[in-house]
Scaffold this motif. Structure first.
Motif, PDB file in Angstrom:
ATOM      1  N   THR A 542       0.848  -1.191   0.000  1.00  0.00           N
ATOM      2  CA  THR A 542       0.000   0.000   0.000  1.00  0.00           C
ATOM      3  C   THR A 542       0.884   1.241   0.000  1.00  0.00           C
ATOM      4  O   THR A 542       1.971   1.256   0.583  1.00  0.00           O
ATOM      5  N   GLY A 543       0.398   2.279  -0.664  1.00  0.00           N
ATOM      6  CA  GLY A 543       1.151   3.535  -0.730  1.00  0.00           C
ATOM      7  C   GLY A 543       0.546   4.462  -1.761  1.00  0.00           C
ATOM      8  O   GLY A 543      -0.445   4.129  -2.423  1.00  0.00           O
ATOM      9  N   GLY A 544       1.153   5.621  -1.917  1.00  0.00           N
ATOM     10  CA  GLY A 544       0.594   6.660  -2.780  1.00  0.00           C
ATOM     11  C   GLY A 544       0.905   6.457  -4.247  1.00  0.00           C
ATOM     12  O   GLY A 544       1.955   5.928  -4.615  1.00  0.00           O
ATOM     13  N   ILE A 545      -0.011   6.912  -5.095  1.00  0.00           N
ATOM     14  CA  ILE A 545       0.157   6.766  -6.542  1.00  0.00           C
ATOM     15  C   ILE A 545       1.236   7.708  -7.073  1.00  0.00           C
ATOM     16  O   ILE A 545       1.723   7.534  -8.193  1.00  0.00           O
ATOM     17  N   GLU A 546       1.669   8.684  -6.273  1.00  0.00           N
ATOM     18  CA  GLU A 546       2.718   9.595  -6.730  1.00  0.00           C
ATOM     19  C   GLU A 546       4.042   8.862  -6.982  1.00  0.00           C
ATOM     20  O   GLU A 546       4.947   9.394  -7.611  1.00  0.00           O
ATOM     21  N   HIS A 547       4.126   7.628  -6.528  1.00  0.00           N
ATOM     22  CA  HIS A 547       5.349   6.843  -6.721  1.00  0.00           C
ATOM     23  C   HIS A 547       5.271   5.934  -7.959  1.00  0.00           C
ATOM     24  O   HIS A 547       6.163   5.105  -8.159  1.00  0.00           O
ATOM     25  N   ALA A 548       4.253   6.112  -8.790  1.00  0.00           N
ATOM     26  CA  ALA A 548       3.971   5.150  -9.861  1.00  0.00           C
ATOM     27  C   ALA A 548       5.125   4.945 -10.816  1.00  0.00           C
ATOM     28  O   ALA A 548       5.405   3.810 -11.237  1.00  0.00           O
ATOM     29  N   THR A 549       5.811   6.024 -11.220  1.00  0.00           N
ATOM     30  CA  THR A 549       6.822   5.886 -12.267  1.00  0.00           C
ATOM     31  C   THR A 549       8.250   6.025 -11.740  1.00  0.00           C
ATOM     32  O   THR A 549       9.192   6.085 -12.527  1.00  0.00           O
ATOM     33  N   MET A 550       8.408   6.031 -10.430  1.00  0.00           N
ATOM     34  CA  MET A 550       9.768   6.033  -9.880  1.00  0.00           C
ATOM     35  C   MET A 550       9.910   4.813  -8.981  1.00  0.00           C
ATOM     36  O   MET A 550      10.287   3.743  -9.438  1.00  0.00           O
ATOM     37  N   HIS A 551       9.602   4.940  -7.704  1.00  0.00           N
ATOM     38  CA  HIS A 551       9.789   3.811  -6.795  1.00  0.00           C
ATOM     39  C   HIS A 551       9.100   2.535  -7.296  1.00  0.00           C
ATOM     40  O   HIS A 551       9.701   1.453  -7.293  1.00  0.00           O
ATOM     41  N   LEU A 552       7.849   2.650  -7.724  1.00  0.00           N
ATOM     42  CA  LEU A 552       7.099   1.452  -8.104  1.00  0.00           C
ATOM     43  C   LEU A 552       7.604   0.831  -9.404  1.00  0.00           C
ATOM     44  O   LEU A 552       7.339  -0.339  -9.680  1.00  0.00           O
ATOM     45  N   LEU A 553       8.337   1.602 -10.192  1.00  0.00           N
ATOM     46  CA  LEU A 553       8.975   1.052 -11.389  1.00  0.00           C
ATOM     47  C   LEU A 553      10.359   0.490 -11.039  1.00  0.00           C
ATOM     48  O   LEU A 553      10.728  -0.607 -11.473  1.00  0.00           O
ATOM     49  N   TYR A 554      11.095   1.240 -10.222  1.00  0.00           N
ATOM     50  CA  TYR A 554      12.435   0.774  -9.836  1.00  0.00           C
ATOM     51  C   TYR A 554      12.360  -0.542  -9.055  1.00  0.00           C
ATOM     52  O   TYR A 554      13.200  -1.430  -9.228  1.00  0.00           O
ATOM     53  N   VAL A 555      11.378  -0.672  -8.182  1.00  0.00           N
ATOM     54  CA  VAL A 555      11.292  -1.882  -7.364  1.00  0.00           C
ATOM     55  C   VAL A 555      10.965  -3.094  -8.240  1.00  0.00           C
ATOM     56  O   VAL A 555      11.415  -4.219  -7.964  1.00  0.00           O
ATOM     57  N   ARG A 556      10.238  -2.884  -9.323  1.00  0.00           N
ATOM     58  CA  ARG A 556       9.946  -3.975 -10.260  1.00  0.00           C
ATOM     59  C   ARG A 556      11.193  -4.333 -11.072  1.00  0.00           C
ATOM     60  O   ARG A 556      11.489  -5.510 -11.284  1.00  0.00           O
ATOM     61  N   PHE A 557      11.917  -3.328 -11.536  1.00  0.00           N
ATOM     62  CA  PHE A 557      13.179  -3.586 -12.230  1.00  0.00           C
ATOM     63  C   PHE A 557      14.132  -4.370 -11.339  1.00  0.00           C
ATOM     64  O   PHE A 557      14.763  -5.353 -11.765  1.00  0.00           O
ATOM     65  N   PHE A 558      14.225  -3.937 -10.079  1.00  0.00           N
ATOM     66  CA  PHE A 558      15.183  -4.559  -9.178  1.00  0.00           C
ATOM     67  C   PHE A 558      14.847  -6.025  -8.952  1.00  0.00           C
ATOM     68  O   PHE A 558      15.749  -6.873  -8.885  1.00  0.00           O
ATOM     69  N   ALA A 559      13.561  -6.335  -8.837  1.00  0.00           N
ATOM     70  CA  ALA A 559      13.165  -7.735  -8.640  1.00  0.00           C
ATOM     71  C   ALA A 559      13.649  -8.602  -9.799  1.00  0.00           C
ATOM     72  O   ALA A 559      14.145  -9.717  -9.602  1.00  0.00           O
ATOM     73  N   LYS A 560      13.517  -8.104 -11.010  1.00  0.00           N
ATOM     74  CA  LYS A 560      13.922  -8.886 -12.182  1.00  0.00           C
ATOM     75  C   LYS A 560      15.441  -9.044 -12.239  1.00  0.00           C
ATOM     76  O   LYS A 560      15.964 -10.121 -12.589  1.00  0.00           O
ATOM     77  N   ALA A 561      16.166  -7.987 -11.880  1.00  0.00           N
ATOM     78  CA  ALA A 561      17.624  -8.080 -11.867  1.00  0.00           C
ATOM     79  C   ALA A 561      18.101  -9.039 -10.774  1.00  0.00           C
ATOM     80  O   ALA A 561      19.012  -9.847 -11.003  1.00  0.00           O
ATOM     81  N   VAL A 562      17.480  -8.973  -9.590  1.00  0.00           N
ATOM     82  CA  VAL A 562      17.868  -9.865  -8.493  1.00  0.00           C
ATOM     83  C   VAL A 562      17.530 -11.313  -8.843  1.00  0.00           C
ATOM     84  O   VAL A 562      18.290 -12.240  -8.521  1.00  0.00           O
ATOM     85  N   ARG A 563      16.404 -11.514  -9.509  1.00  0.00           N
ATOM     86  CA  ARG A 563      16.079 -12.857 -10.005  1.00  0.00           C
ATOM     87  C   ARG A 563      17.182 -13.373 -10.925  1.00  0.00           C
ATOM     88  O   ARG A 563      17.605 -14.527 -10.817  1.00  0.00           O
ATOM     89  N   ASP A 564      17.654 -12.500 -11.813  1.00  0.00           N
ATOM     90  CA  ASP A 564      18.696 -12.918 -12.752  1.00  0.00           C
ATOM     91  C   ASP A 564      20.056 -13.109 -12.075  1.00  0.00           C
ATOM     92  O   ASP A 564      20.952 -13.734 -12.654  1.00  0.00           O
ATOM     93  N   MET A 565      20.192 -12.574 -10.863  1.00  0.00           N
ATOM     94  CA  MET A 565      21.392 -12.887 -10.074  1.00  0.00           C
ATOM     95  C   MET A 565      21.305 -14.284  -9.475  1.00  0.00           C
ATOM     96  O   MET A 565      22.293 -14.791  -8.929  1.00  0.00           O
ATOM     97  N   GLY A 566      20.104 -14.878  -9.517  1.00  0.00           N
ATOM     98  CA  GLY A 566      19.908 -16.198  -8.934  1.00  0.00           C
ATOM     99  C   GLY A 566      19.554 -16.172  -7.465  1.00  0.00           C
ATOM    100  O   GLY A 566      19.573 -17.208  -6.800  1.00  0.00           O
ATOM    101  N   VAL A 567      19.185 -14.988  -6.955  1.00  0.00           N
ATOM    102  CA  VAL A 567      18.894 -14.873  -5.526  1.00  0.00           C
ATOM    103  C   VAL A 567      17.505 -15.411  -5.198  1.00  0.00           C
ATOM    104  O   VAL A 567      17.291 -16.024  -4.155  1.00  0.00           O
TER     105      VAL A 567
END
Length: 830
Positions: A542-567
């Motif tokens: 839960t959180g504010g929509i003002e984060h839609a194209t920064m935090h909420l995008l970066y956190v999705r990118f990071f998940a995919k990169a960490v997945r590709d690290m094999g973590v």
């Protein structure tokens, strides 16, 4: 009669008791279904404001409801502790930002506990702790190893007087001046670190289809990523230098009558003639001081300057003039565009202003080929004209045909372009995670070895009034031995964007400060693997929509990169997202000190108690919409708690208990109870806290009336009292706990927050009789008492036969009868 409801007494008592019992400590229980509930972590500014309460307490209520429904709920909290405000405070108050930050954290911990939320304090994480940010550095090195972290020149806002870069919030006014000294801000190119988020652009788009996120956020992310298909085409200068452009309309290439370069484009200096150089340089200086938003605003009048140079269009070898204009950005596309004024509104306005050729290459839908009064940009109507081998081709589908021809002739190729740029993470300031790289005069830029992490910020940094990063002058931090050659070298003095912290903090909570004090290796995992396996990913964010194209995008990118690290092996960090609205000031405006409309929640907690403040914020309206704070409306929620307290805690009259209740009274209370159980359960599942509270108020009113009857002597009364307290528990945790000690199982003595959520029975909730309104021409003339689900034709005949209706239709013709089952019959006469 029970003691009077006193929140100032019972709330601290139960907060201390819950802490002593470890009621909300985290337990990994493989026999229970986990539910990871997370609300965005706060910045330690020093005080929790009403917005924090509005974001956090409904999130807590939802987490508590899940727990009562049998889930093993994890609801952690921490502090997003790096950032510019701490540096500003350090400069202003001559105090290290670490001191300022931890002092604020200590105060805010107390305020957070005051909420009565089920925070998992045993898993708290503070992002400025070296044991947290060493993993920021570990991730950076992993991304560097994967070629996802790199360094290149990028523009920053720079104050030439303070000799420092500025954050966006430090640039003030339309004239863009430094907040500290008032000097006009300029753009300056610095070598900076970036993360290659664009490598995941397609997957970030595709992943939106797999997560239960608000459609508004998905649309914003799709637009931000900005996928477009088109062609890459190489124009050339007269000197033979290539100018790469990307166009989504290759079918209009023959209509290009000029080119526009960004003022920063590296070819500008080369193509500019001596006659135009002064004008071009003046324009570049002006553009340098503008930010991207001002330069690209749709309503901004387009300006530009002719360079004196020309380019060659590869499809027809035409010589076309090269201009510069500030609406073309180096950060989007290639920093160069072909201008087709006949078929692009922006190019049309620019050509009209500067008297440039407007050449039509698409007919109108009626075949018109004449001069245009405005740009004609349809992709579906008309045919190509003045387009060489493609004359007569229908415009629909022409782009694909032209792209294929470009590839065949070697003049261009199909390309997918993205609006999104790579994530610039460098910050030229001190209070952030040091970037773990070393600059060696012999070896170049080399990474800090994993085993040498963390690179720790100095506790004795001295801040200058100008705001320059003290890391650039701190001898102990700056000077280091090169890990490759052993020679003298210097540390990187840039620190990481604070969005780095929030891109992985959900994972850190499962085992904060993992491997504390240990040397790290590239094969480590930044958290306990078993705990990560159990808790991750987040089930509800839960959180504010003002984060839609920064935090909420970066956190999705990071998940995919960490997945590709094999973590880990999942693709998305949060399966569900809910965006709350904004709590406004009493005047309906956004709260701010300058407006004088800031509401301090501490004052209202002191006066009414935390449960009242929690309940009011959830009752104010739909949580996703927000609303203004109303000082008078909070009284209504407070009165409800007083009435509920008296209804539950005061013993009923003995003669009522001893009497035999009427069957219809018992049935009425049972029906109301189970209707409320069903409604509140559904509302809690869908974050409709306002209507859940309204239903609880209705049930409480019904029970107050029932308490004056013999129903209090029947089993349904005890069931209703216990169920009301249980339903109140997620929203009003303190008062519910106190009341449960009287009405719950006294032998067990268990907390109300360990009880199972009461279940409604749809059969018991059924109405045996309902009231259907009878209208004549929209005005109520009678009412029918019927069984639920009575057929339309029966309702119509009963309405027409109703004793009060004939006089209203006497002498008039019944034109139609509108029947809304279970609600109304409207007889239309005329």
């Amino acid at each position: 009669m029970a003691d009077k409801y006193n929140p100032q007494e019972i709330e601290p008592k139960w907060q201390a008791a819950w802490d002593a019992q470890g009621l909300y400590n985290t337990v990994e229980d493989p026999d229970r279904t986990k539910w990871y509930a997370l609300t965005m972590l706060p910045y330690p500014s020093g005080d929790l404001h009403t917005g924090h309460w509005y974001a956090m307490t409904p999130s807590d209520a939802a987490a508590r409801w899940r727990r009562m429904n049998g889930y093993n709920v994890f609801f952690p909290i921490g502090f997003d502790a790096f950032g510019l405000p701490a540096e500003n405070a350090a400069i202003k108050n001559n105090v290290h930002p670490k001191q300022w930050t931890y002092r604020n954290i200590e105060r805010m911990r107390g305020q957070l506990r005051q909420m009565g939320a089920m925070w998992a304090w045993d898993r708290e994480a503070v992002t400025c702790d070296p044991e947290f940010y060493k993993w920021n550095q570990w991730f950076f090195l992993k991304l560097y190893d994967m070629d996802l972290a790199y360094r290149e020149y990028a523009p920053v806002d720079f104050c030439p007087t303070c000799n420092t870069t500025l954050a966006r919030e430090q640039v003030w006014g339309e004239d863009r001046h430094c907040e500290r000294c008032g000097t006009p801000v300029i753009k300056k190119d610095l070598e900076q670190w970036k993360f290659r988020i664009t490598a995941y652009a397609e997957e970030l788009l595709d992943g939106l289809e797999t997560i239960d996120w608000p459609e508004r956020v998905k649309i914003m992310q799709r637009n931000w990523i900005g996928r477009s298909e088109g062609a890459q085409v190489i124009f050339t200068t007269e000197a033979g230098d290539p100018i790469e452009i990307f166009t989504t309309r290759p079918d209009t290439l023959w209509g290009a009558t000029f080119m526009v370069l960004a003022p920063e484009h590296p070819l500008v200096e080369k193509v500019t003639t001596d006659e135009q150089r002064a004008a071009v340089e003046a324009y570049q200086a002006e553009a340098e001081r503008k930010d991207e938003i001002a330069r690209t605003a749709a309503d901004k009048e387009k300006t530009g300057v002719f360079t004196g140079g020309y380019a060659i269009n590869p499809v027809n070898d035409e010589r076309i003039p090269i201009w510069i204009a500030d609406y073309v950005m180096m950060t989007y596309g290639t920093g160069a565009i072909m201008a087709v004024p006949a078929h692009d509104e922006r190019d049309f306005a620019f050509a009209k202003k500067y008297g440039l050729e407007i050449r039509r290459v698409i007919t109108g839908p009626d075949g018109a080929e004449g001069e245009l009064e405005e740009a004609w940009s349809s992709k579906y109507e008309g045919r190509l004209i003045n387009s060489g081998p493609f004359d007569g081709t229908p415009v629909e589908g022409a782009a694909a045909k032209v792209t294929a021809w470009l590839e065949e002739t070697g003049k261009g190729r199909f390309m997918v372009n993205y609006r999104m740029r790579d994530w610039l993470i460098s910050r030229q300031r001190m209070w952030g995670t040091p970037i773990p790289m070393i600059h060696c005069p012999t070896c170049g830029v080399v990474p800090v070895p994993y085993e040498d992490l963390p690179v720790v910020l100095p506790d004795d940094a001295q801040f200058k009034p100008t705001g320059e990063s003290p890391l650039k002058y701190h001898e102990g931090f700056l000077h280091v031995t090169c890990p490759v050659c052993g020679g003298d070298a210097e540390r990187e003095t840039d620190t990481m964007d604070t969005f780095m912290d929030s891109s992985w903090y959900p994972y850190a909570y499962v085992s904060p400060y993992w491997k504390q004090g240990e040397k790290l290796t590239p094969d480590d995992t930044p958290w306990d693997p078993a705990m990560g396996e159990y808790w991750l990913p987040v089930d509800q964010y839960t959180g504010g929509i003002e984060h839609a194209t920064m935090h909420l995008l970066y956190v999705r990118f990071f998940a995919k990169a960490v997945r590709d690290m094999g973590v880990f092996d999942f693709d998305e960090p949060m399966l569900r997202l809910f965006n709350q609205g904004m709590i406004l000031g009493p005047d309906g405006e956004k709260m701010s000190k300058s407006r004088g409309n800031v509401v301090n929640p501490d004052e209202y907690v002191a006066k009414y108690g935390a449960d009242t403040v929690r309940g009011y914020l959830m009752f104010i309206g739909p949580w996703d919409q927000g609303g203004p704070w109303d000082p008078s409306a909070i009284e209504g929620v407070h009165r409800f708690l007083y009435r509920a307290w008296s209804m539950v805690m005061d013993e009923p009259k003995p003669e009522r208990v001893a009497a035999q209740p009427k069957a219809e009274q018992v049935r009425a209370l049972e029906r109301k109870l189970h209707q409320t159980l069903i409604k509140v359960n559904d509302d809690m599942a869908n974050f409709r806290f306002n209507t859940a509270i309204a239903a609880l108020m209705e049930l409480n009113n019904a029970m107050i009336k029932a308490k004056e009857t013999a129903v209090v002597g029947s089993p349904i009364w005890e069931e209703a009292v216990r169920s009301l307290v249980l339903m109140m528990a997620p929203i009003f945790p303190h008062i519910a706990e106190e009341m449960w000690q009287q009405v719950g199982d006294s032998e067990k003595g268990e907390s109300v927050h360990l009880q199972a959520w009461p279940q409604g029975d749809s059969e018991k909730a059924k109405e045996y009789e309902i009231t259907v309104v009878v209208q004549v021409n929209g005005k109520v003339r009678d009412k029918l008492t019927v069984a639920p689900g009575t057929a339309k034709d029966v309702l119509e005949s009963q309405a027409l036969a109703s004793p009060n209706v004939p006089k209203w239709i006497d002498g008039k013709q019944v034109r139609k009868v509108i029947v809304v089952p279970n609600k109304l019959v409207n007889i239309v006469v005329g």
